[in-house]
Design an enzyme around this catalytic site. Structure first.
Site, mmCIF file in Angstrom:
data_model
loop_
_atom_site.group_PDB
_atom_site.id
_atom_site.type_symbol
_atom_site.label_atom_id
_atom_site.label_comp_id
_atom_site.label_asym_id
_atom_site.label_seq_id
_atom_site.Cartn_x
_atom_site.Cartn_y
_atom_site.Cartn_z
ATOM 1 N N HIS A 22 0.830 -1.208 0.000
ATOM 2 C CA HIS A 22 0.000 0.000 0.000
ATOM 3 C C HIS A 22 0.866 1.261 0.000
ATOM 4 O O HIS A 22 0.660 2.169 -0.828
ATOM 5 C CB HIS A 22 -0.914 -0.003 1.227
ATOM 6 N N GLU A 23 1.823 1.302 0.915
ATOM 7 C CA GLU A 23 2.688 2.483 1.000
ATOM 8 C C GLU A 23 3.583 2.606 -0.229
ATOM 9 O O GLU A 23 3.889 3.717 -0.681
ATOM 10 C CB GLU A 23 3.525 2.428 2.273
ATOM 11 N N HIS A 80 1.781 4.542 -2.943
ATOM 12 C CA HIS A 80 1.897 5.999 -2.775
ATOM 13 C C HIS A 80 3.285 6.488 -3.205
ATOM 14 O O HIS A 80 3.410 7.488 -3.923
ATOM 15 C CB HIS A 80 1.678 6.379 -1.300
#
Length: 363
Positions: A17-18, A21
């Protein structure tokens, strides 16, 4: 061992997820000064030319930091490559990239799982119904003594058939007999038990006992012949997981009273993952896909401190033609963060109190 495997899976999903980004920002040339997996004290750290990469003590979290929020940053405030100075669309791509990364990862995990185990061709069904999970320690099933992975063989002396028929018959009996004791014959490991469960009456008038149900038996697989077949089957499984997850969140919103007990916090999720791993290591891949989809959908909800909350601010900015005042954004985000932390602590305490070892200690 199984608990560590489940924690590792969740840490990987957070990292994915990170990373979404991070890569979305890097791809657009946006400054990023921190990339951290976990929270709390730093265990390992590497300082790159611009970004600090860190692994922290508690793996159930992570963040991507931007110099926009760093008072010690030496980058000029009018730098066009600061996140806050980019157009709304650029920022929306960065914010939504974590959700997209989790969805893509979930699909790729399903492709790998099917490619590794083979194409499912059927189910070697045996009589009875499996209880994969008792949803809550307040639930009628828990009070009756039902436990995860119990096999319900008979209801009021009548044997349950194999497969979906047995599940349908059991659900029908439960739903049609709210507040009425129902005798069950249960297989637990090598022993047979006689338990009595009394369904509670739901808001729709039907009986509920608070468990998940699954067919008793094992799936039958064949070797992969055509790789395209794997891609198609994985897409079908992904669609089912995604739609069921959306449906679950919808029911949580529209019928909170009867579904709130199904919310699991970090401890509950790890416990479920450990159960999956204990039954079959490959099941852990399916668990990873399900949690990855859940993580994506949770983050896209328009709630403060989540990606969806930030996207909501961007939508307002796009309509107004100017950003929402910073003090309003900060106030909403901080309030939302406190609420999420409070909810997280509550779920951790509740889920821990439901673990077998904790209940045995408290007796």
């Amino acid at each position: 061992m199984f608990v560590l495997a489940a924690i590792a899976v969740i840490a990987i999903l957070i990292a994915v997820h990170e990373l979404g980004h991070f890569l979305a920002a890097r791809w657009q040339g946006i400054h990023v000064n921190r990339f951290s997996i976990g929270f709390g004290p730093i265990l390992l750290k590497y300082q790159g030319p611009e970004t600090e990469y860190a692994i922290r003590a508690f793996p159930l979290g992570g963040f991507v930091g931007f110099p926009d929020d760093d008072p010690d940053s030496t980058i000029p405030e009018d730098d066009p490559d600061l996140l806050r100075n980019r157009p709304v669309l650029d920022r929306a791509i960065v914010i939504s990239a974590g959700v997209i990364a989790n969805l893509i990862f979930a699909y790729l995990v399903l492709v790998f799982q099917i490619g590794s185990t083979g194409i499912p061709t059927g189910f070697n069904a045996e009589p009875g119904v499996v209880v994969p999970q008792v949803m809550s320690v307040e639930s009628p099933a828990a009070r009756a003594g039902l436990q995860d992975l119990d096999i319900i063989l008979a209801v009021d002396g009548t044997p349950l058939e194999a497969g979906e028929t047995g599940i349908f018959d059991l659900k029908e009996t439960i739903e049609e007999n709210p507040e009425t004791p129902i005798p069950l014959t249960v297989q637990r490991n090598e022993s047979q038990l006689s338990l009595t469960v009394t369904p509670e009456r739901g808001s729709d008038g039907k009986g509920r006992i608070g468990v998940q149900l699954a067919p008793n038996g094992e799936r039958v697989y064949r070797e992969v012949g055509n790789p395209l077949e794997v891609v198609g089957i994985a897409a079908g499984q992904f669609q089912v997981i995604f739609l069921n997850t959306v449906k679950g969140f919808y029911q949580l919103i529209t019928n909170f009273e009867n579904t709130a007990g199904q919310i699991a916090g970090p401890v509950g999720i790890v416990a479920q993952g450990a159960d999956f791993a204990a039954r079959d290591a490959m099941n852990l891949l399916f668990f990873a896909a399900v949690i990855s989809v859940n993580l994506a959908i949770i983050n896209i909800l328009p709630l403060p401190a989540l990606d969806g909350g930030q996207l909501a601010f961007l939508l307002v900015e796009g309509v107004r033609g100017k950003p929402v005042p910073v003090h309003i954004q900060d106030g909403v985000m901080q309030s939302g963060l406190l609420l999420l932390l409070g909810l997280g602590i509550f779920l951790i305490v509740r889920d821990t109190s439901q673990l077998d070892w904790f209940q045995q200690l408290s007796r």
